[in-house]
Design an enzyme around this catalytic site. Structure first.
Site, PDB file in Angstrom:
ATOM      1  N   CYS A  37      -6.313  13.376   5.862  1.00  0.00           N
ATOM      2  CA  CYS A  37      -4.645  13.035   4.778  1.00  0.00           C
ATOM      3  C   CYS A  37      -5.649  13.813   2.894  1.00  0.00           C
ATOM      4  CB  CYS A  37      -4.536  11.710   4.844  1.00  0.00           C
ATOM      5  SG  CYS A  37      -4.266  10.735   5.472  1.00  0.00           S
ATOM      6  N   CYS A 105      -2.850   8.023  -4.803  1.00  0.00           N
ATOM      7  CA  CYS A 105      -3.956   7.553  -4.897  1.00  0.00           C
ATOM      8  C   CYS A 105      -4.723   6.047  -5.730  1.00  0.00           C
ATOM      9  CB  CYS A 105      -4.681   8.785  -6.505  1.00  0.00           C
ATOM     10  SG  CYS A 105      -4.498  10.708  -5.984  1.00  0.00           S
TER      11      CYS A 105
END
Lengths: 135, 404
Positions: A37, A105
């Site tokens: 990812c 994030c």
């Protein structure tokens, strides 16, 4: 894409980058994400008397992922374990002025915090210390 | 040494000063419309356009009558695919292309699929090469077009176009080649390559942005397209719209310079490229070359740096303009589809950097890039939990990742 000044600052001067020995009793380690990812975060907390006295991170990921984990370690230090649980990814988004495409994030950073605390709890159960023997 | 350093030539190139000089009068005193057939301003513009057309045709060994000006390679690709599809719709409805093509080709093909056409997307080998036999086997009696790129924009791999061209001819199927990255960089001859349609643009070869061409073979076979724009019937009816004379003049001059200097420039750039590759390889372990080791554009280098993420690298070397296959900024968060088609793992696709050397790069710049890349990769590896695990001897492939 332009980065916010805070993201750039954390990227250039990461806070608390590094590792604690994983096996230490009072260290909790959280590792989240996957290489496929494009993001892997390792976040560690060192706990004394329910207070996070130190925190460290290592991150594979973009600048925003590095900044999110660096900021997380800054915020963790001095907090109690309970308080650390309350850190929300939205606060990280706000502090670093992350654009929508980088929100994941901050989610990863929150997950890493929770994973690190969970690991610490597993090692040092708080409520019933005796329970350790029965496991 | 001036900074930032530009090393992203697959994206675009600066205008060569000689090209700009040739263009300038056509913005001011020579401003005529090349379609004005009754005064000297028009004659002057038309003459300039025809000189440029000749210069461009020479570079690809075509006849000047076989070129249509467009706004760029994206338009040329669209016109080639959609124009052939429509023109030959009674003959068939099948198109063959590849998974590593540029978006302008792939998305044109996808759009045709929605209109009832059927498309075969060929896979490539680990170096990005199309197997001509795969093209042969994909051809049916409904196939009206094959569209395969000359050289890939990410990995620089050069396809066996002449072999595919021979198959297309044998099977009597039209062959379009997106040659945007190859024209002006490597020799291109439309006859030896056997292409019937070919797309390319000026801004990849030190010409202006906003101008491209579609080559359309005139005979054996005659390639035709249904125009996409209605209007004044410019460009033999294939592409209406007043010609941007200054841009065309620049395109022509850029091609003329390429024809004269391509051979020496390719030598110089491949030497610089090898210096770049060797310098990086000397300073870092765990790096992987993406694309074919030899069948590649002279100015292309694409490397995956294990354990670090591409976008973070670009952030670290922000005084050098490069590009990454990490699509960390894209909405899908998917890494490069080209690298994925090669079988490069997502992790290494996220770690890839594309270097595109150009006419104005120097050895000094290459050496600076080497040192900055090494410095940044080392710094990010220190920060990378993956690097730490790899150094501890942990097999990263065997780890059960807590997927997000």
């Amino acid at each position: 894409m332009a980065y916010s000044d805070k993201v750039t600052d954390h990227y250039n001067n990461p806070r608390n980058m590094g590792s604690f020995p994983k096996n230490e009793e009072n260290v909790g380690t959280g590792m989240v994400g996957a290489p496929e990812c494009g993001d892997v975060m390792k976040l560690q907390v060192k706990v004394e008397d329910e207070v996070i006295v130190d925190a460290k991170f290592k991150t594979f990921g973009c600048g925003s992922a590095i900044a999110s984990s660096s900021l997380a370690t800054e915020w963790l230090k001095g907090k109690t374990v309970e308080q650390a649980y309350d850190i929300k990814n939205t606060e990280i988004v706000k502090e670093l002025a992350l654009p929508p495409v980088k929100i994941h994030c901050s989610v990863l950073a929150e997950d890493a915090i929770k994973a690190a605390i969970a690991d610490y709890r597993k090692k040092t159960p708080q409520e019933e210390p005796e329970a350790k023997d029965t496991e | 040494m001036k900074r930032p350093i530009y090393m992203d030539s697959h994206s675009t190139t600066p205008i060569d000063p000689r090209v700009l000089e040739a263009m300038l009068p056509y913005f001011t005193e020579k401003f005529g419309n090349s379609a004005s057939r009754n005064h000297s301003f028009g004659f002057e513009a038309e003459e300039a356009v025809e000189i440029a057309r000749k210069q461009i045709a020479q570079l690809i060994h075509a006849d000047q009558k076989e070129l249509i000006f467009t706004s760029g390679a994206t338009e040329s690709d669209n016109l080639a695919l959609k124009g052939v599809a429509e023109m030959y719709s009674e003959k068939g409805n099948h198109i063959i292309t590849a998974m590593t093509e540029h978006r302008a080709v792939i998305d044109s093909a996808k759009s045709l699929e929605k209109r009832g056409y059927s498309v075969t997307y060929l896979s490539v080998d680990k170096d990005g090469l199309i197997n001509p036999d795969d093209v042969r086997h994909a051809i049916t009696n409904k196939t009206i077009l094959i569209s395969i790129m000359l050289a890939n924009n990410e990995i620089g791999t050069i396809n066996p176009i002449a072999e595919i061209g021979a198959i297309a001819k044998e099977k009597e199927v039209l062959f379009h080649c997106d040659a945007t990255q190859g024209v002006g960089k490597i020799p291109v001859d439309v006859s030896t390559l056997g292409v019937d349609l070919m797309s390319f643009s000026a801004h990849k070869i030190y010409g202006p942005k906003g101008i491209g061409a579609l080559y359309l073979r005139r005979k054996a076979p005659r390639a035709r397209v249904t125009p996409m724009l209605d209007g004044g019937g410019h460009e033999r009816g294939f592409r209406s719209g007043t010609l941007p004379v200054p841009l065309i003049v620049g395109f022509g001059k850029a091609c003329e310079i390429c024809e004269q200097e391509m051979e020496s420039e390719a030598m110089r750039l491949s030497t610089l490229r090898e210096r770049l590759h060797a310098g990086i390889a000397k300073g870092l372990d765990d790096i992987y070359l993406n694309g074919h080791p030899t069948k590649r554009l002279p100015h292309n280098l694409n490397i995956s740096f294990a354990y670090v993420e591409g976008e973070a690298m670009l952030m670290g070397i922000n005084d050098i303009a490069l590009s990454s296959g990490s699509a960390c900024t894209s909405a899908t968060l998917e890494p490069s589809y080209v690298l994925r088609a090669l079988g490069v793992g997502s992790d290494l696709a996220h770690s890839s950097i594309r270097f595109g050397l150009g006419r104005f790069n120097t050895e000094e710049e290459v050496d600076y890039v080497i040192s900055q890349v090494i410095k940044t990769v080392n710094r990010l590896r220190e920060m990378s939990p993956l690097y730490e695990m790899a150094k501890e001897g942990i097999n990263l492939k065997a780890v059960q990742w807590a997927s997000n």
